[in-house]
Design a protein around this motif. Structure first.
Motif, mmCIF file in Angstrom:
data_model
loop_
_atom_site.group_PDB
_atom_site.id
_atom_site.type_symbol
_atom_site.label_atom_id
_atom_site.label_comp_id
_atom_site.label_asym_id
_atom_site.label_seq_id
_atom_site.Cartn_x
_atom_site.Cartn_y
_atom_site.Cartn_z
ATOM 1 N N LEU A 258 0.825 -1.211 0.000
ATOM 2 C CA LEU A 258 0.000 0.000 0.000
ATOM 3 C C LEU A 258 0.857 1.257 0.000
ATOM 4 C CD1 LEU A 258 -2.991 0.914 0.142
ATOM 5 C CD2 LEU A 258 -2.730 0.991 2.640
ATOM 6 N N ASN A 259 2.036 1.171 0.590
ATOM 7 C CA ASN A 259 2.931 2.326 0.689
ATOM 8 C C ASN A 259 3.880 2.462 -0.498
ATOM 9 O OD1 ASN A 259 1.963 3.300 3.196
ATOM 10 N ND2 ASN A 259 3.125 1.722 4.273
ATOM 11 N N THR A 260 3.611 1.748 -1.577
ATOM 12 C CA THR A 260 4.456 1.827 -2.772
ATOM 13 C C THR A 260 4.459 3.245 -3.346
ATOM 14 O OG1 THR A 260 4.001 -0.497 -3.320
ATOM 15 C CG2 THR A 260 4.801 0.915 -5.107
ATOM 16 N N ASP A 261 5.631 3.688 -3.725
ATOM 17 C CA ASP A 261 5.801 5.012 -4.336
ATOM 18 C C ASP A 261 5.039 5.095 -5.660
ATOM 19 O OD1 ASP A 261 7.200 7.163 -5.987
ATOM 20 O OD2 ASP A 261 8.350 7.325 -4.132
ATOM 21 N N ASP A 262 4.496 6.272 -5.955
ATOM 22 C CA ASP A 262 3.791 6.472 -7.233
ATOM 23 C C ASP A 262 4.665 6.092 -8.425
ATOM 24 O OD1 ASP A 262 1.635 7.411 -5.861
ATOM 25 O OD2 ASP A 262 1.841 9.509 -6.459
ATOM 26 N N ARG A 263 5.984 6.303 -8.289
ATOM 27 C CA ARG A 263 6.893 6.033 -9.400
ATOM 28 C C ARG A 263 7.086 4.532 -9.646
ATOM 29 N NH1 ARG A 263 11.844 9.372 -7.042
ATOM 30 N NH2 ARG A 263 10.951 8.383 -5.175
ATOM 31 N N ASP A 264 6.728 3.708 -8.657
ATOM 32 C CA ASP A 264 6.974 2.265 -8.764
ATOM 33 C C ASP A 264 5.710 1.434 -8.940
ATOM 34 O OD1 ASP A 264 9.756 2.509 -8.373
ATOM 35 O OD2 ASP A 264 9.470 2.627 -6.197
ATOM 36 N N VAL A 265 4.544 2.001 -8.611
ATOM 37 C CA VAL A 265 3.355 1.168 -8.462
ATOM 38 C C VAL A 265 2.911 0.505 -9.760
ATOM 39 C CG1 VAL A 265 1.727 3.106 -8.742
ATOM 40 C CG2 VAL A 265 1.032 1.066 -7.454
ATOM 41 N N ILE A 266 3.019 1.197 -10.889
ATOM 42 C CA ILE A 266 2.603 0.590 -12.153
ATOM 43 C C ILE A 266 3.547 -0.550 -12.537
ATOM 44 C CG2 ILE A 266 2.135 1.009 -14.596
ATOM 45 C CD1 ILE A 266 0.117 2.242 -12.588
ATOM 46 N N LYS A 267 4.831 -0.339 -12.327
ATOM 47 C CA LYS A 267 5.808 -1.406 -12.598
ATOM 48 C C LYS A 267 5.515 -2.625 -11.727
ATOM 49 C CE LYS A 267 10.012 -0.972 -10.918
ATOM 50 N NZ LYS A 267 11.427 -0.547 -10.759
ATOM 51 N N PHE A 268 5.218 -2.405 -10.454
ATOM 52 C CA PHE A 268 4.954 -3.526 -9.553
ATOM 53 C C PHE A 268 3.638 -4.223 -9.900
ATOM 54 C CE2 PHE A 268 7.699 -1.768 -5.817
ATOM 55 C CZ PHE A 268 8.826 -1.960 -6.596
ATOM 56 N N LEU A 269 2.653 -3.467 -10.379
ATOM 57 C CA LEU A 269 1.412 -4.098 -10.834
ATOM 58 C C LEU A 269 1.687 -5.037 -12.003
ATOM 59 C CD1 LEU A 269 -1.032 -1.060 -10.615
ATOM 60 C CD2 LEU A 269 -1.420 -3.273 -9.515
ATOM 61 N N LYS A 270 2.584 -4.656 -12.889
ATOM 62 C CA LYS A 270 2.950 -5.513 -14.019
ATOM 63 C C LYS A 270 3.732 -6.734 -13.556
ATOM 64 C CE LYS A 270 3.090 -1.785 -17.460
ATOM 65 N NZ LYS A 270 3.956 -0.985 -18.373
ATOM 66 N N TYR A 271 4.608 -6.533 -12.584
ATOM 67 C CA TYR A 271 5.461 -7.618 -12.105
ATOM 68 C C TYR A 271 4.697 -8.642 -11.259
ATOM 69 C CZ TYR A 271 9.957 -5.253 -13.210
ATOM 70 O OH TYR A 271 11.037 -4.673 -13.816
ATOM 71 N N PHE A 272 3.901 -8.141 -10.313
ATOM 72 C CA PHE A 272 3.429 -9.000 -9.224
ATOM 73 C C PHE A 272 1.937 -9.325 -9.255
ATOM 74 C CE2 PHE A 272 7.213 -6.840 -7.525
ATOM 75 C CZ PHE A 272 7.976 -7.948 -7.176
ATOM 76 N N THR A 273 1.205 -8.864 -10.261
ATOM 77 C CA THR A 273 -0.212 -9.220 -10.339
ATOM 78 C C THR A 273 -0.508 -9.871 -11.679
ATOM 79 O OG1 THR A 273 -1.174 -7.238 -11.409
ATOM 80 C CG2 THR A 273 -0.662 -7.086 -9.049
ATOM 81 N N PHE A 274 -1.703 -10.436 -11.765
ATOM 82 C CA PHE A 274 -2.145 -11.082 -12.998
ATOM 83 C C PHE A 274 -3.218 -10.252 -13.698
ATOM 84 C CE2 PHE A 274 0.017 -14.326 -10.679
ATOM 85 C CZ PHE A 274 0.597 -15.129 -11.647
ATOM 86 N N LEU A 275 -3.285 -8.974 -13.331
ATOM 87 C CA LEU A 275 -4.162 -8.059 -14.052
ATOM 88 C C LEU A 275 -3.673 -7.927 -15.491
ATOM 89 C CD1 LEU A 275 -4.502 -5.204 -11.398
ATOM 90 C CD2 LEU A 275 -6.159 -7.004 -11.907
#
Length: 422
Positions: A258-275
């Motif tokens: 939840l505390n992920t930086d705005d600069r990282d959150v889209i990258k992490f969504l691509k890496y760690f979710t199946f969306l």
């Protein structure tokens, strides 16, 4: 589905063997692939989550993943990505940790799937019975010293020192690839970018020892996960973020994402979710338009917490989060209070026949009675969400959560947990 293209779109491919050949092989029929996980602790942490999810992505696309637990290599120590020699753990400890890691991996991979069930293997099964003379004659001769020294995992350690034990790790990992190819027809090894030298060494070993002159093996690595603020990914003030809920509670796990930086959150969504990429792009637009709503971060935290800990743990983490940051502490159970406030200062109090002023001093909320009175008069003290500004309040008058807890807040962010009796 073009799995290779999806991995590319997510930024999950860092290095790979010939792209055309690998793409063609993936599209032609299911491939067996593996990734290794050495038991260097009694739990995996989120640094291991990316390769685990890579195996899961391959399985969902119809391929056959092999999760290799390094019961043998874990006794040696991988020099990759390490500035100094690892501590060698006793065999019984490594065996215990290997069993725990097997159980963790089973939460992500489907071992009962009808068409392409995942496989768990332990390389101690073949490394533990090796005869040193035979191994050096049959396997060691296929590793030119010059090429081993040129591998990044070895080269970066030469100036600081590397033992023969860790130097030999590359040979053992290569042997794993060869054995998995023999046992399960494994043709692809995946891993972090620091494993590229070991992966290519394994491909070369199979090429040198195979009777098939045109036998083709494949390798693929993922990028090192970094954070834009320079802080190492997977680290918090409390240490590493573990996959074991006993080491990192689902609430803390949820808060990390939840505390992920705005600069990282889209990258992490691509890496760690199946969306889907389309869904993630929509979240990127929401982030740009209304960053204060943090919809991308809430989606990331929900998706990954549910994936790792399940829906029930996610619901509990969200409940605690809403109680802490949106009011509603009175609705928390005893276990939820302890989970949500496990990392704040706490005190156990037996005597309830004292004033609230004395309680604040005894619990370490303030340093003196004078400071306690000033804080209460200034409206800086809250108990279970409610401001307490009455100097005459006694402890027995305060309503406790679940009959035994008081959550005291001084100022905006300083929380204290007070537990009464047994």
């Amino acid at each position: 589905m073009d799995l290779f293209q999806d991995l590319k779109d997510r930024g999950l491919i860092y290095q790979h063997t010939d792209e055309q050949s690998l793409r063609k092989r993936l599209m032609s029929r299911p491939i067996s692939l593996y990734c290794g996980f050495d038991p260097t602790a009694d739990s995996l942490h989120i640094g291991s989550l990316l390769p685990i999810l890579i195996l899961k992505r391959f399985q969902l696309a119809g391929h056959k993943p092999i999760a290799l637990v390094g019961g043998g290599t874990g006794l040696i120590g991988d020099p990759s990505g390490k500035a100094s020699e690892r501590v060698l753990n006793p065999q019984e400890i490594v065996e215990e940790w290997a069993d725990k890691i097997k159980a963790q991996l089973s939460r992500f991979l489907d071992f009962e799937r009808k068409d392409n069930p995942a496989v768990i293997a332990n390389n101690y099964d073949w490394l533990g019975s090796l005869q040193v003379i035979e191994f050096l004659r049959d396997i060691g001769k296929n590793f030119p010293l010059g090429s081993m020294l040129a591998k990044e995992s070895v080269e970066t350690r030469m100036s600081k020192g590397i033992s023969y034990t860790e130097f030999s790790y590359m040979i053992l990992q290569s042997y794993d690839f060869m054995k998995l190819n023999e046992l399960y027809g494994c043709e692809l090894q995946v891993g972090g970018s620091d494993q590229w030298g070991n992966i290519t060494a394994g491909i070369e070993l199979i090429r040198r020892t195979s009777d098939e002159q045109d036998k083709e093996m494949f390798g693929l690595t993922m990028p090192l996960v970094t954070k834009s603020d320079g802080v190492k990914f997977g680290k918090t003030e409390g240490g590493a973020v573990w996959l074991d809920p006993k080491k990192t509670s689902p609430y803390k796990f949820y808060q990390f994402w939840l505390n992920t930086d705005d600069r990282d959150v889209i990258k992490f969504l691509k890496y760690f979710t199946f969306l889907t990429i389309d869904d993630i792009n929509a979240l990127a637009q929401d982030l740009e338009r209304e960053p204060e709503k943090r919809k991308a971060q809430r989606t990331l935290a929900s998706e990954v917490t549910s994936l790792v800990h399940g829906q029930e743990a996610l619901a509990r983490a969200e409940k605690i989060t809403n109680a802490l940051f949106g009011g509603g502490l009175k609705g928390l159970s005893a276990s939820e209070v302890e989970e949500g406030f496990s990392d704040v200062p706490s005190a156990a109090i037996d005597n309830t026949d004292i004033s609230f002023v004395d309680l604040l001093v005894q619990a370490g909320v303030v340093s003196s009675k004078r400071q306690a009175r000033e804080s209460i008069e200034n409206g800086a003290i809250y108990v279970n969400d409610l401001r307490c500004n009455d100097l005459e309040t006694s402890v027995s008058q305060l309503e406790r959560l679940d009959g035994k807890y008081l959550i005291v807040r001084r100022g905006k962010k300083n929380y204290y947990l007070i537990k009464f009796g047994q």
